[in-house]
Write a protein that holds these residues in place. Structure first.
Motif, short mmCIF file in Angstrom:
data_model
loop_
_atom_site.label_atom_id
_atom_site.label_comp_id
_atom_site.label_asym_id
_atom_site.label_seq_id
_atom_site.Cartn_x
_atom_site.Cartn_y
_atom_site.Cartn_z
N VAL A 121 -29.22 -27.84 9.66
CA VAL A 121 -29.42 -28.99 8.78
C VAL A 121 -28.15 -29.28 7.99
O VAL A 121 -27.76 -30.45 7.81
N GLU A 122 -27.47 -28.25 7.54
CA GLU A 122 -26.21 -28.44 6.81
C GLU A 122 -25.18 -29.15 7.67
O GLU A 122 -24.37 -29.93 7.17
N GLN A 123 -25.21 -28.88 8.97
CA GLN A 123 -24.24 -29.49 9.87
C GLN A 123 -24.70 -30.83 10.42
O GLN A 123 -23.91 -31.75 10.57
N ARG A 133 -22.36 -37.11 18.92
CA ARG A 133 -22.45 -36.59 17.55
C ARG A 133 -21.84 -37.51 16.50
O ARG A 133 -22.00 -37.27 15.31
N GLU A 134 -21.16 -38.53 16.93
CA GLU A 134 -20.75 -39.55 15.97
C GLU A 134 -21.96 -40.27 15.40
O GLU A 134 -21.93 -40.80 14.29
N HIS A 145 -26.51 -33.52 15.23
CA HIS A 145 -27.11 -32.30 15.76
C HIS A 145 -27.36 -32.39 17.27
O HIS A 145 -28.06 -31.54 17.83
N ALA A 146 -26.83 -33.40 17.96
CA ALA A 146 -27.08 -33.58 19.39
C ALA A 146 -26.65 -32.35 20.18
O ALA A 146 -25.59 -31.77 19.94
N SER A 187 -24.06 -23.32 19.34
CA SER A 187 -25.46 -23.62 19.00
C SER A 187 -25.88 -24.98 19.54
O SER A 187 -27.07 -25.25 19.68
N LYS A 188 -24.90 -25.84 19.85
CA LYS A 188 -25.23 -27.20 20.28
C LYS A 188 -24.56 -27.60 21.58
O LYS A 188 -24.79 -28.71 22.08
#
Length: 517
Positions: free
Chosen positions: A221-223, A343-344, A348-349, A373-374
């Motif tokens: 969530v932070e990212q 991700r632009e 979180h994509a 992670s992504k």
């Protein structure tokens, strides 16, 4: 002589004397030791001082001279305008020790898990914290970065394998401290986090196990914003723990053999890289590209337009809420890649790159997987849809119960002549509301000599037709403006049609809640 590079760099002579080197000399020798080959003076100067535009020849010459004096004779040798570290029989090198221990553990794991666990423990213990502390890495240093990344991947898999064995043996208490440490060092590794959750749960610490999941979500969530969620495997583990339904950990991803790169024949991936202005190609690829351009003018412009089409399509999908992407036949990394474009819009994509080319794997793992992670890479042949769809790396990252976008653009011409069966497998795996992005070169307007040269250069390359693209989209909702030249798909600019043409289409699987783009 004993050489250590996985922890703080150290060289110990046969009589037990430690050779003390200043920081710059350590970086120089550690780099050459890891490379295992001669590196040019230009490469080494960039490693030591970066690409600052200055001439460091004098300082480099002095550095090499001092390093040679500090080492036993003949160890730092000049090779063809560069330098190489020379190993001798009897040398003990911790990197080789690590690789040997891991190979022995893999062979004995099924029949002798206790023995395998001990070997994995010995292998992991060779590493320092942080690992490879004296090695510089970065996109401008591919020789070092690629090899370092490969080693770190094997280390990760060795740790995971050790944890799996301990959990399978009921030794969750024994492995728990290591799992805590490894998860703290690699907080976005969801599989390691899953193993930690299982160990805590089996230790009777259910609330702590769930807290490990909540921490993962907080980090995401932070990212990526409030909509970010851990992947399907971690969510499933949370649900099992909430329901008090413990399961053994799923199997780890097997360590694949290091990819081998062939340079004697032209390669379509590298030719495309050259046409886009990239540097990851060889002379044989450049000559083939020039021959193709001579018979089909506009190939360079077409490759640029192709990348721009992908950017427009991915951007439109992201704005529609698609946050999962599988890039089939991804090719070599470009200036802008699928995960960056998506991700632009959706920070979180999640993106999985799939390709069977060894050079693509090496560069992708070094340059694209900065956020594991992504982002993931699967080495597989896209023609084997079952292998792609069942790859553990992909299953950890993609939730097929939610909409996903499949991109099949550059590699579509390499599918079998009748691609229906392969494509149906991918479409069947898509949830309602998912999208398919296709593009392919077509023979329309191409001179016969150009078609002949293309098929002769790439025996498995097939120019497609508009009808074939339409057939593959049967049962899907074709998005406006339909099947068109790639430079005309939702492009506000007027772009001419070149001799070589490529058609594209974006289609949506009916149902679901995602809007039409």
């Amino acid at each position: 002589m004993r050489i250590r590079v996985l922890d703080d760099f150290e060289i110990v002579t046969d009589d037990g004397a430690s050779i003390t080197l200043p920081a710059a000399q350590r970086r120089l020798i550690a780099t050459l030791v890891l490379a295992g080959e001669a590196l040019s003076s230009k490469q080494l100067k960039r490693i030591l001082w970066g690409a600052d535009g200055k001439d460091h020849t004098s300082a480099f010459t002095s550095l090499v001279h001092k390093a040679r004096r500090a080492l036993p004779p003949g160890r730092l040798s000049a090779e063809g305008g560069g330098y190489q570290f020379r190993f001798e029989d009897g040398d003990v090198f911790d990197l080789r020790e690590f690789e040997t221990l891991v190979e022995r553990a893999q062979r004995s794991r099924e029949a002798k898990p206790d023995e395998a666990a001990g070997l994995y423990e010995s292998a992991v213990a060779l590493w320092g914290d942080p690992p490879l502390p004296d090695l510089p890495t970065g996109p401008d240093l591919p020789v070092v970065t690629v090899k370092a990344h490969r080693l770190l991947l094997v280390l990760q898999e060795a740790r995971e394998a050790l944890a799996e064995i301990r959990l399978a043996q009921g030794e969750h208490r024994r492995i728990l401290p290591d799992l805590r440490s490894w998860t703290a060092a690699d907080p976005f590794n969801e599989y390691m986090r899953q193993l930690l959750m299982l160990a805590l749960y089996r230790e009777g610490r259910k609330s702590e196990a769930l807290a490990v999941y909540n921490e993962a979500r907080r980090l995401l969530v932070e990212q990526g914003g409030e909509d970010a969620e851990p992947g399907p495997v971690l969510r499933r583990t949370r649900d099992q723990i909430l329901a008090d339904a413990s399961e053994p950990p799923p199997p780890s991803v097997p360590v694949q053999d290091p990819p081998e790169i062939t340079t004697g024949l032209p390669d379509p991936t590298r030719i495309l890289d050259y046409l886009r202005g990239g540097k990851d190609n060889f002379e044989v690829d450049r000559q083939a590209a020039k021959a193709l351009e001579a018979t089909a003018p506009g190939l360079h412009e077409l490759t640029v337009a192709h990348r721009e089409f992908e950017d427009r399509a991915v951007g439109a999908l992201a704005r529609a809420g698609i946050d999962q992407y599988i890039d089939l036949g991804a090719g070599l990394p470009d200036v802008r890649n699928t995960h960056q474009v998506a991700r632009e819009v959706v920070p979180h994509a999640r993106v999985v790159y799939v390709d069977h080319d060894p050079m693509v794997e090496i560069h992708s793992r070094a340059l694209l997987l900065d956020d594991p992670s992504k982002t993931a890479f699967v080495r597989a042949d896209l023609r084997d849809a079952e292998a792609v769809l069942n790859a553990p790396e992909l299953r950890r990252m993609i939730d097929f119960e939610r909409p996903v976008a499949f991109l099949l653009t550059s590699a579509f011409p390499f599918l079998p002549e009748d691609a229906t069966q392969v494509m149906n497998s991918y479409v069947d795996a898509m949830a309602p509301g998912s999208y398919l992005v296709l593009s392919a070169g077509v023979a329309d307007g191409l001179p016969d000599r150009a078609v002949e040269l293309i098929t002769r250069t790439f025996s498995s390359f097939r120019l497609r037709t508009r009808a074939e693209l339409a057939t593959l989209c049967e049962g899907l909702e074709i998005i406006e403006p339909g099947i068109v030249d790639i430079q005309h798909w939702r492009n506000p600019l007027e772009v001419p049609i070149w001799v070589q043409r490529a058609l594209c289409v974006v289609a949506r699987k009916p149902g679901g809640t995602t809007p039409m783009i």
